[in-house]
Design a protein around this motif. Structure first.
Motif, short mmCIF file in Angstrom:
data_model
loop_
_atom_site.label_atom_id
_atom_site.label_comp_id
_atom_site.label_asym_id
_atom_site.label_seq_id
_atom_site.Cartn_x
_atom_site.Cartn_y
_atom_site.Cartn_z
N LEU A 200 0.84 -1.19 0.00
CA LEU A 200 0.00 0.00 0.00
C LEU A 200 0.88 1.24 0.00
N SER A 201 0.54 2.20 -0.84
CA SER A 201 1.25 3.48 -0.85
C SER A 201 0.33 4.55 -0.26
N HIS A 202 0.89 5.73 -0.01
CA HIS A 202 0.11 6.86 0.51
C HIS A 202 -0.64 6.50 1.78
N LEU A 203 0.00 5.72 2.65
CA LEU A 203 -0.63 5.41 3.93
C LEU A 203 -0.82 6.69 4.73
N HIS A 204 -2.05 6.92 5.15
CA HIS A 204 -2.29 8.11 5.97
C HIS A 204 -3.64 7.99 6.66
N TRP A 205 -3.79 8.82 7.69
CA TRP A 205 -5.03 8.88 8.44
C TRP A 205 -5.99 9.82 7.72
N VAL A 206 -7.17 9.35 7.45
CA VAL A 206 -8.18 10.10 6.71
C VAL A 206 -9.36 10.38 7.63
N ALA A 207 -9.85 11.61 7.64
CA ALA A 207 -11.07 11.91 8.39
C ALA A 207 -12.19 11.01 7.86
N LEU A 208 -12.85 10.29 8.76
CA LEU A 208 -13.88 9.35 8.35
C LEU A 208 -14.97 10.05 7.53
N ALA A 209 -15.26 11.28 7.88
CA ALA A 209 -16.28 12.03 7.17
C ALA A 209 -15.86 12.37 5.74
N GLU A 210 -14.53 12.35 5.47
CA GLU A 210 -14.02 12.68 4.14
C GLU A 210 -13.62 11.45 3.33
N ALA A 211 -13.58 10.28 3.95
CA ALA A 211 -13.03 9.09 3.29
C ALA A 211 -13.77 8.72 2.02
N ARG A 212 -15.08 8.94 2.00
CA ARG A 212 -15.87 8.52 0.84
C ARG A 212 -15.60 9.37 -0.40
N ARG A 213 -14.83 10.45 -0.25
CA ARG A 213 -14.45 11.26 -1.41
C ARG A 213 -13.24 10.68 -2.14
N LEU A 214 -12.57 9.72 -1.52
CA LEU A 214 -11.43 9.07 -2.17
C LEU A 214 -11.92 8.09 -3.23
N ASN A 215 -10.97 7.60 -4.03
CA ASN A 215 -11.28 6.60 -5.05
C ASN A 215 -11.39 5.24 -4.38
N LEU A 216 -12.59 4.88 -3.94
CA LEU A 216 -12.81 3.68 -3.15
C LEU A 216 -13.53 2.60 -3.97
N PRO A 217 -13.24 1.32 -3.70
CA PRO A 217 -14.12 0.27 -4.20
C PRO A 217 -15.50 0.45 -3.59
N PHE A 218 -16.53 -0.01 -4.29
CA PHE A 218 -17.90 0.19 -3.81
C PHE A 218 -18.08 -0.37 -2.40
N ILE A 219 -17.61 -1.59 -2.15
CA ILE A 219 -17.87 -2.22 -0.87
C ILE A 219 -17.11 -1.52 0.25
N THR A 220 -15.96 -0.94 -0.06
CA THR A 220 -15.22 -0.16 0.94
C THR A 220 -16.01 1.09 1.30
N GLU A 221 -16.64 1.71 0.31
CA GLU A 221 -17.47 2.88 0.57
C GLU A 221 -18.64 2.51 1.49
N VAL A 222 -19.24 1.36 1.25
CA VAL A 222 -20.35 0.91 2.10
C VAL A 222 -19.86 0.67 3.53
N ALA A 223 -18.68 0.04 3.66
CA ALA A 223 -18.12 -0.23 4.99
C ALA A 223 -17.82 1.06 5.73
N VAL A 224 -17.30 2.07 5.04
CA VAL A 224 -17.04 3.37 5.67
C VAL A 224 -18.33 3.97 6.22
N ALA A 225 -19.39 3.92 5.42
CA ALA A 225 -20.67 4.47 5.86
C ALA A 225 -21.21 3.71 7.07
#
Length: 233
Positions: free
Chosen positions: A173-198
């Motif tokens: 994994l590259s670009h390891l970093h802490w992301v605000a949970l409220a902002e994570a869904r703006r990243l380029n996410l797989p669909f199921i990862t987006e669902v898990a974040v929500a």
């Protein structure tokens, strides 16, 4: 013709994914990284640390076991003995992909697998009690790889050492970093990862940011010909 016959079903592998969350003044943050552009599965997507269960994961000792409710839900529609292997895989993948250890003081009994030597050097055993099972999803047909992935939530306070130190991470994994949970869904996410974040954001909100104990676990079951949404009680 590929090594696998064209009409043969792709094997679904058991896998574990870990959402490591920490509290911050602006709200919870989650640790994420980006898969390489040349990766066979989910290239260039931001994901949580995770991967397939290894054969040796079932024999990994813990400083403390999984919460019984989590173990019971992991055993629904799955072999009961798989729960410990999934927990070990989650801790191992976090260690390999980020260099962070979810562990507690303890001595490793017997021979030490190579993947866990770092824990032994630190005087630690993996800590399954730090994990909460919160989500499950099976990769739909038609993907180059398919996983039956269990998502675990863990608090960064359970990490041994500095949760910002990724110097011992592998290069998966590259670009390891802490992301605000409220902002994570703006990243380029797989669909199921987006669902898990929500799902996790909703869980934390209902618990005031404290570690949740969900009454049930969402399960997106794509093992058959039709997608099914279930809840593991």
């Amino acid at each position: 013709m590929s090594e696998r016959a064209a009409d043969a079903p792709l094997r679904i592998r058991d896998a574990a994914t870990i959402l490591l969350v920490r509290r911050a003044p602006e709200g919870p943050q989650v640790l994420m990284g980006m898969r390489g552009a040349g990766a066979a599965f989910m290239p260039s997507k931001y994901v949580f640390p995770g991967g397939a269960v290894d054969v040796g994961d079932a024999a990994v000792p813990f400083a403390a076991p999984l919460n019984p409710a989590c173990a019971a839900r992991l055993a629904e529609r799955a072999p009961a003995e798989l729960a410990g292997a999934l927990a070990a895989a989650a801790v191992r993948e976090l260690w390999e992909e980020t260099g962070l250890m979810l562990g507690a003081p303890g001595r490793w009994p017997g021979p030490v697998p190579r993947d866990w030597q770092g824990f032994v050097d630190a005087g630690l055993l993996p800590d399954a009690s730090a994990l909460t099972f919160v989500f499950r999803a099976i990769t739909p047909p038609g993907r180059p790889r398919r996983f039956d992935a269990r998502f675990f939530l863990a608090d960064a306070d359970a990490v041994h050492g500095d949760a910002d130190d990724f110097s011992r991470a592998c290069d998966e994994l590259s670009h390891l970093h802490w992301v605000a949970l409220a902002e994570a869904r703006r990243l380029n996410l797989p669909f199921i990862t987006e669902v898990a974040v929500a799902e996790v954001a909703a869980l934390l909100a209902r618990n005031g940011g404290a570690r949740p104990r969900p009454e049930n676990v969402p399960f997106f079951d794509n093992a058959g010909a039709h997608s099914t949404f279930r809840r593991l009680q």
